[in-house]
Enzyme design. Sequence first.
Site, short mmCIF file in Angstrom:
data_model
loop_
_atom_site.label_atom_id
_atom_site.label_comp_id
_atom_site.label_asym_id
_atom_site.label_seq_id
_atom_site.Cartn_x
_atom_site.Cartn_y
_atom_site.Cartn_z
N ASP A 12 26.67 59.10 25.17
CA ASP A 12 25.86 59.71 25.98
C ASP A 12 26.44 59.42 27.34
OD1 ASP A 12 22.85 60.16 24.42
OD2 ASP A 12 24.55 61.51 24.66
N ASP A 165 20.80 67.35 18.86
CA ASP A 165 20.65 66.12 19.40
C ASP A 165 19.28 66.08 19.89
OD1 ASP A 165 20.77 63.88 21.14
OD2 ASP A 165 22.65 64.36 22.14
#
Length: 211
Positions: A12, A165
């Site tokens: 991320d 996600d």
Amino acid sequence: MVDAGADWLHCDVMDGHFVPNITIGTVTTFLLIYLFNNRFSGAPVIKSLRKHTKAFLDCHMMVSDPEKWVNDFKEAGADSYTFHVEATKDPHALIDQIHNAGMKAAVSIKPKTGVEVVLPFADKLDMILIMTVEPGFGGQAFMEDMMPKVKELRSRYPNLNIQVDGGLDPKTIDKAAEAGANVIVAGSSLFKEGINVKDTIALFKKSIRDH
């Protein structure tokens, strides 16, 4: 994580602009990186990680101007580059840029963005990521109302990787798998006290196979 059965490492990358958070550090399967005032692209962290693993590095770019960082991340060793459709004016050109750099190209959409925005270029993509939480912070609850997006994409693109996600855990995995998701991002659910990571990853994979 790889030894426990994870196929990819999901990285991320947050810039404090596209999402409010700026994060740097490593939380096992998640590599959380920041971009600050364009001085640090996060790519050096990916490069450092690449020295220690042959795992597939799946980079989720929660950043403004994602075009700026494609070459840096390729050189650092990223395998896949996911940009947010909301962050670019020309997704077609960006997809070509990513492919020309030698990486898989993926797009992500926020919960409030309709899935129809990705349909004009979906055939060019290697994966579509449906956010099941608002991007930028971990530990949020799974948004089941995002599953119709997954179902629509799966009906249109039976062979496409569809990633979800946010909030995925043993209680929500079946809902995602039933909708057609086949790539699962999990963070918080794997690192709670008392969790057997290997068994949890195996459960996720079984759900995908069964559905």
